[in-house]
Enzyme design. Structure first.
Site: not given
Ligand code: NAD
Length: 293
Positions: A127, A148, A160, A198
């Protein structure tokens, strides 16, 4: 210099690293488009848990009459949880969607670079973290790009794209074509903290946190104000709970540190919610309580 050895048509299997809400959503949409998907997380159990959540989400669609049961099975059959990053090696294109943390993502990009064959693109769903920085830890910076997706991925139409300093035109074009094939509209941002979406959203959410902290109104007042006063489909605190307050804080910290302006400093109540483990919908409590819903 190696470059994308692939065209869109040569991509048959997509590797997704991180099986949380975003990785799960990306896996869902890729499988629904017809791609084979390899899904990795911390270990096989976490990857399987991610697939189980996708199965539940698809079932909700079936229950609402929006998807037939056979299609649900076909989508699920295309998603294979794997034990580790090494299990993503057969993929033709990888998307990283693990926790928003710079040191973690650097480590994961090094591991993905070792696991994935030369010539394959590695995208990040980050993000806010610099794509140039993530690319620099790999041996293939020209093949690293920001992709993204928005949350929830099956619903939201935008992707994005972010070009790092070294991202090649071919990498950008193949990734844009893939995003369009997944049914998304593409915008392109410079590699700058928070990119476009963001850079706008997180200061809004953070300001709503300050408004709550300063007692301007209740969470409901603030969210209703944004919904009925600004015509937003959901209020900023509701949206923060959907995104995950840990993710919102991590992005706010990147904006604050990298842009060097105190106007981006995260509100204390955002920090305190994260410290308490109240991360939003994913933990059942954030600015709102979801435990009884
Ligand atoms: P989340 O907490 O739902 O999921 C993160 C996942 O990463 C978890 O399943 C966790 O176990 C895994 N993880 C952590 N350490 C790890 C490792 N060492 N090896 C493998 N997997 C590992 O978070 P999310 O909301 O899915 O966000 C994930 C990414 O997407 C982030 O970079 C976030 O900024 C981005 N993002 C999030 C959103 C949102 O609205 N939540 C929107 C766009 C982008």
């Amino acid at each position: 210099m190696t470059d994308a050895s692939q065209s869109l048509d040569s991509i048959k299997t997509i590797g997704v690293l991180g099986a949380g809400q975003m990785g799960g959503g990306i896996a869902w949409v890729a499988a629904a488009t017809g791609y084979q998907v390899l899904l990795a997380d911390l270990d096989l159990a976490h990857a399987e848990k991610g697939k189980a959540k996708i199965a539940k989400g698809l079932q909700r669609r079936v229950d609402k009459g929006k998807l037939d049961a056979a299609a649900r099975e076909e989508i699920l059959a295309r998603i294979t949880p794997v034990e580790s990053i090494a299990g993503l090696a057969p993929a033709d294109f990888a998307v990283e969607a693990a926790t928003e943390n710079i040191e973690l993502k650097k480590k994961l990009f090094k591991a993905l670079d070792e696991a994935m064959p030369a010539g394959k693109i590695i995208a990040s769903n980050t993000s806010s973290i610099s794509i140039t920085l993530l690319a620099a830890v790999t041996s293939r910076p020209e093949l690293v790009v920001g992709m993204h997706f928005m949350n929830p991925v099956p619903v939201m139409k935008l992707v994005e794209l972010i070009r790092g300093l070294a991202t090649s035109d071919a990498t950008y074009e193949v990734t844009a074509a893939l995003a369009r094939k997944l049914g998304k509209t593409v915008i392109t941002s410079k590699d700058c903290p928070g990119f476009i979406v963001n850079r706008i959203l997180i200061p809004l959410i953070n300001e709503a946190c300050f408004a709550l902290q300063e007692g301007l109104g209740s969470a409901e007042d603030i969210d209703t104000g944004a919904k009925l006063g600004l015509n937003h489909p959901m209020g900023p605190l509701q949206l923060a709970d959907l995104i995950g307050l840990d993710t919102c804080l991590a992005i706010a910290e990147v904006l604050h540190r990298e842009l060097g302006d105190d106007k981006y400093r995260p509100a204390n109540n955002l920090r305190m919610h994260v410290a308490a483990g109240w991360l939003g919908r994913k933990t059942g409590r954030g600015f709102y309580d979801y435990s009884k819903r």
